[in-house]
Design a protein around this motif. Structure first.
Motif, PDB file in Angstrom:
ATOM      1  N   LEU A  62       0.840  -1.195   0.000  1.00 45.00           N
ATOM      2  CA  LEU A  62       0.000   0.000   0.000  1.00 45.00           C
ATOM      3  C   LEU A  62       0.881   1.252   0.000  1.00 45.00           C
ATOM      4  CD1 LEU A  62      -2.640  -1.181   2.633  1.00 45.00           C
ATOM      5  CD2 LEU A  62      -2.986  -0.917   0.158  1.00 45.00           C
ATOM      6  N   ARG A  68      -1.827  -5.005   1.678  1.00 49.57           N
ATOM      7  CA  ARG A  68      -3.200  -5.491   1.463  1.00 49.57           C
ATOM      8  C   ARG A  68      -3.154  -6.978   1.147  1.00 49.57           C
ATOM      9  NH1 ARG A  68      -6.764  -1.760  -2.002  1.00 49.57           N
ATOM     10  NH2 ARG A  68      -6.674  -0.747   0.031  1.00 49.57           N
ATOM     11  N   ARG A 178     -11.766  -4.641   4.587  1.00 50.52           N
ATOM     12  CA  ARG A 178     -12.427  -3.958   3.470  1.00 50.52           C
ATOM     13  C   ARG A 178     -13.590  -4.830   2.984  1.00 50.52           C
ATOM     14  NH1 ARG A 178      -9.311   0.201   1.739  1.00 50.52           N
ATOM     15  NH2 ARG A 178     -10.705   0.459  -0.045  1.00 50.52           N
ATOM     16  N   ASP A 217      -6.435  -4.926   5.203  1.00 53.83           N
ATOM     17  CA  ASP A 217      -5.309  -3.993   5.082  1.00 53.83           C
ATOM     18  C   ASP A 217      -4.553  -3.922   6.395  1.00 53.83           C
ATOM     19  OD1 ASP A 217      -6.079  -3.443   2.527  1.00 53.83           O
ATOM     20  OD2 ASP A 217      -6.720  -1.374   2.908  1.00 53.83           O
TER      21      ASP A 217
END
Ligand code: SF4
Length: 329
Positions: A62, A68, A178, A217
């Motif tokens: 990231l 991620r 996410r 993440d």
């Protein structure tokens, strides 16, 4: 015999659309879901296979220096990925402490987050009382064998524990989950992803209907040099934690600059020991500091008949894990 329909989703949009229908469950590795179905604990009307969707795999850096991990990354691949091993050894250790090699090769990161409790009474449909399996039916564990059950954060509706090792490390690392759902994408801080049982023990997470986990993440790595996942269990492998500890430290010489401590096997969700973390900050890792800090983690514990040993075990495991993370044991 129940009729089950099967749909292979081609993309995230079609998966989310299908997943919003009542009785629909996503299937990835299936290592927990198929067990639940075979035991009659889960009885979905429709399975939506998400394993052929592009964009749910891979381990990617990231821009902020974090990482991620796609929801479909297998547990073994995540654990052995170079970036995970080097930057987040705590997570790699936790993943490798879970299940067996065969299961880790099938199980996905997203599925690991969705694992259901291993409470004996939840899995055994011969016991009709289980508020998690059949809301409003009662809880057979309250007067049953409570060796593996919660000592923190339980309710009079459910005393089950979360079985995931990976999630304990992710809690300590302040990961975020996410998800994509009918209302679009959102990010859930890890501490808010799993729930305490309260009066809705049937709900393990804060996911909304139809929401699909797309990735986890990790923030920039701060603890690669000083971390330890310690799992205490009845067998050396292929057993769930009685107590586990994810300990991550930032050290200035012999002094703790900051600490992250999460516990597994003690609550309905990974349990952050915030008071312990605060008590360690600015201190050296001497025995008195460690023991008083560890005691704070179990303040307010409410053990049941068979699991009072966890109160002592959790403190000792914290001391050991922090010593090993800090390089003093
Ligand atoms: Fe069901 Fe929770 Fe009680 Fe276990 S502890 S029987 S999962 S309600």
């Amino acid at each position: 015999m129940d009729a089950i329909s099967y749909q292979r989703a081609a993309d995230i949009g079609s998966a989310v659309q299908a997943g919003g229908q009542p009785g629909t469950v996503f299937i990835g590795g299936g290592t927990n879901l198929l067990d639940l179905m075979k035991n009659g604990v889960a009885r979905p009307a429709r399975l939506v296979d998400i394993t052929h969707i592009d964009g749910l795999g891979g381990v990617t850096p990231l821009p902020d220096g974090g990482l991620r991990i796609g929801a479909l990354v297998r547990n073994s691949d995540a654990a052995n990925h170079t970036w995970v091993r080097e930057r987040y050894p705590l997570l790699s250790q936790a993943l490798l402490a879970g299940a067996s090699a065969q299961l880790r090769n099938m199980a996905t990161v997203g599925g690991n987050l969705m694992q259901r409790t291993r409470c004996y009474y939840f899995y055994d449909t011969g016991f009709p009382q289980c508020n998690k399996r059949a809301p409003g039916s009662g809880c057979a564990a309250l007067d049953g064998n409570t060796r593996i059950h919660a000592i923190l954060g339980a309710s009079n509706q459910c005393i089950a524990t979360n079985p995931s090792d990976m999630s304990v490390a992710l809690a300590a690392l302040d990961a975020v989950v996410r998800v994509t759902g009918p209302s679009g994408e959102r990010v859930i801080p890890f501490a808010e992803f799993h729930r305490l049982p309260g009066d809705r023990p049937d709900l393990d997470t804060t996911l909304k209907p139809g929401e699909l986990i797309t990735a986890v993440d990790l923030p920039p790595p701060l603890f690669a040099d000083h971390s330890k996942y310690l799992k205490i269990r009845d067998r050396a492998s292929y057993a769930f934690a009685l107590v586990s500890v994810a300990a991550a430290l930032q050290m200035d010489g012999n002094t703790v600059r900051s600490a992250r401590i999460a516990l597994g096997g003690v609550a309905h969700k990974p349990w952050r020991a915030s008071a312990t973390e605060a008590a360690l900050a600015g201190r050296t890792l001497d025995a008195a500091t460690l023991q008083s800090a560890a005691a704070l983690a179990v303040q307010g514990a409410q053990p049941r008949r068979d699991n009072a040993f966890k109160v002592t075990l959790a403190q000792r495991a914290i001391v050991r894990a922090v010593q090993q993370a800090g390089g003093v044991a």
